[in-house]
Scaffold this motif. Structure first.
Motif, PDB file in Angstrom:
ATOM      1  N   LYS A 303      -0.452   5.366  -4.725  1.00  0.00           N
ATOM      2  CA  LYS A 303      -0.612   4.577  -6.014  1.00  0.00           C
ATOM      3  C   LYS A 303      -0.162   3.112  -5.564  1.00  0.00           C
ATOM      4  CE  LYS A 303      -1.109   8.221  -8.214  1.00  0.00           C
ATOM      5  NZ  LYS A 303      -2.343   8.803  -8.607  1.00  0.00           N
ATOM      6  N   LEU A 304      -0.858   2.394  -6.200  1.00  0.00           N
ATOM      7  CA  LEU A 304      -0.768   0.899  -5.726  1.00  0.00           C
ATOM      8  C   LEU A 304       0.583   0.305  -6.510  1.00  0.00           C
ATOM      9  CD1 LEU A 304      -2.079  -1.956  -4.968  1.00  0.00           C
ATOM     10  CD2 LEU A 304      -2.741  -2.302  -7.421  1.00  0.00           C
ATOM     11  N   VAL A 305       1.133  -0.224  -5.548  1.00  0.00           N
ATOM     12  CA  VAL A 305       2.515  -0.954  -5.596  1.00  0.00           C
ATOM     13  C   VAL A 305       2.464  -2.433  -6.141  1.00  0.00           C
ATOM     14  CG1 VAL A 305       4.731  -1.654  -4.776  1.00  0.00           C
ATOM     15  CG2 VAL A 305       3.707   0.419  -4.186  1.00  0.00           C
ATOM     16  N   ALA A 306       1.400  -3.323  -5.216  1.00  0.00           N
ATOM     17  CA  ALA A 306       1.029  -4.478  -5.504  1.00  0.00           C
ATOM     18  C   ALA A 306       0.193  -4.923  -4.620  1.00  0.00           C
ATOM     19  CB  ALA A 306       2.400  -5.366  -5.587  1.00  0.00           C
ATOM     20  N   ARG A 307      -0.628  -5.964  -5.070  1.00  0.00           N
ATOM     21  CA  ARG A 307      -1.376  -6.957  -4.058  1.00  0.00           C
ATOM     22  C   ARG A 307      -0.302  -7.897  -3.447  1.00  0.00           C
ATOM     23  NH1 ARG A 307      -7.014  -9.028  -5.100  1.00  0.00           N
ATOM     24  NH2 ARG A 307      -7.599  -6.574  -4.534  1.00  0.00           N
ATOM     25  N   THR A 308      -0.079  -7.714  -2.089  1.00  0.00           N
ATOM     26  CA  THR A 308       0.828  -8.638  -1.551  1.00  0.00           C
ATOM     27  C   THR A 308       0.391  -9.863  -0.740  1.00  0.00           C
ATOM     28  OG1 THR A 308       0.794  -7.204   0.751  1.00  0.00           O
ATOM     29  CG2 THR A 308       2.431  -6.751  -0.888  1.00  0.00           C
ATOM     30  N   ASP A 310      -3.307 -12.377  -1.277  1.00  0.00           N
ATOM     31  CA  ASP A 310      -4.571 -12.983  -1.696  1.00  0.00           C
ATOM     32  C   ASP A 310      -4.562 -14.452  -0.773  1.00  0.00           C
ATOM     33  OD1 ASP A 310      -7.029 -13.939  -2.913  1.00  0.00           O
ATOM     34  OD2 ASP A 310      -6.505 -12.983  -4.753  1.00  0.00           O
TER      35      ASP A 310
END
Length: 313
Positions: A303-308, A310
């Motif tokens: 499951k996606l935790v966060a976009r770390t 960009d």
């Protein structure tokens, strides 16, 4: 739930055949589940608080065949993959006859009795052993397509009367009788984990691209750019080829050596520009559908935790 026996009712092969229902329990008609033949299914029998799992002994064993028998099953006390073994009850019982399961410890209950057991079987009620013990049967079926694959779209519903050729897949086609979606709409599948399910004359066959570089267009416009499975199970796909003037399987044998692979179209050089060859084959002008499935790039357990990051430029 196909059986909730209650107590007091003698359950015999005819009970499974015809069904039975009262205030105390029920047995559903086994023929209502005739479509399970060849599928991946099992039953869980709960008897006196214990559960035992039964699978059909062969891929051709029907639900009726198993429930009306004493030996048309494999048994597991855990239901785990690879834990099932052939087992037999006793010939005047249905089910396990209180014999030992393959684990050598667990007793297998009976889910009915044969009429030749004595007094037309009427002395033997519900399940055994002892007789007149209530039991339930819960029926489970695995999805034909492994759960990791998600339906993208139905890309073909051929109907009848339309000659389906490489150009049909390239350009798309639609009428009141059916459709073929443009194969280029799915160009992003190259390198992904995807498959199609072709349903032809009531039977389903699974096709994967032969290589990771094979596109959906490439597969649908070919006779050999695929791997085939009749079960869709992981590890069951094998390279296969149709005939060069057809698209798809050309009614050749699948890798299992038994199943015929349908064609999902024709080449224009087959004769008369291919116009004599309608819909799917064989025979020609048999309607078929194609359902396209894709597995997510990241397995669903993650499951996606966060976009770390960009980064921008």
């Amino acid at each position: 739930r196909t059986v909730d026996s209650g107590t007091g009712q003698s359950i015999q092969p005819s009970t499974y055949q015809n069904g039975w229902s009262s205030e105390s329990g029920f047995v559903k008609k086994c023929g209502d589940y005739a479509d399970l033949v060849g599928e991946d299914w099992l039953i869980v029998v709960t008897f006196d608080g214990s559960r035992t799992c039964y699978k059909p002994r062969t891929s051709g064993t029907s639900y009726c065949g198993m429930m009306q028998s004493y030996n048309q099953f494999q048994v597991s006390t855990t239901c785990a993959e690879g834990s099932f073994g052939d087992a037999s009850g006793r010939s005047d019982h249905l089910g396990g006859g209180w014999n030992l399961a393959p684990d050598g410890v667990t007793r297998m209950p009976s889910w009915g009795v044969q009429p030749f057991a004595g007094n037309g079987g009427s002395n033997y009620k519900a399940g055994c052993c002892p007789w007149n013990t209530a039991f339930t049967v819960d029926l489970y079926k695995a999805p034909f397509v492994p759960e990791k694959f998600k339906l993208v779209a139905r890309t073909v519903d051929s109907g009848t009367g339309q000659s389906i050729q490489p150009s049909t897949y390239q350009n798309g086609w639609s009428s009141e009788s059916g459709f073929v979606k443009k194969c280029g709409d799915y160009a992003d599948l190259v390198g992904e984990d995807w498959l199609i399910v072709v349903t032809f004359d009531g039977s389903r066959t699974c096709y994967k691209p032969r290589t990771s570089g094979t596109s959906y267009c490439g597969m649908m416009q070919s006779y050999n750019q695929f791997q085939v499975s009749t079960t869709c199970a992981e590890g069951s796909f094998g390279d296969a080829s149709g005939r060069s003037d057809h698209l798809g399987g050309g009614w050749n044998l699948a890798p299992d050596g038994v199943t015929r692979m349908p064609s999902w179209g024709v080449q224009p050089f087959a004769g008369n520009g291919g116009s004599n060859y309608k819909a799917g084959c064989c025979p020609w002008n048999t309607a078929f559908t194609v359902d396209l499935y894709k597995a997510p790039f990241v397995p669903e357990k993650f499951k996606l935790v966060a976009r770390t990051v960009d980064s921008g430029t």
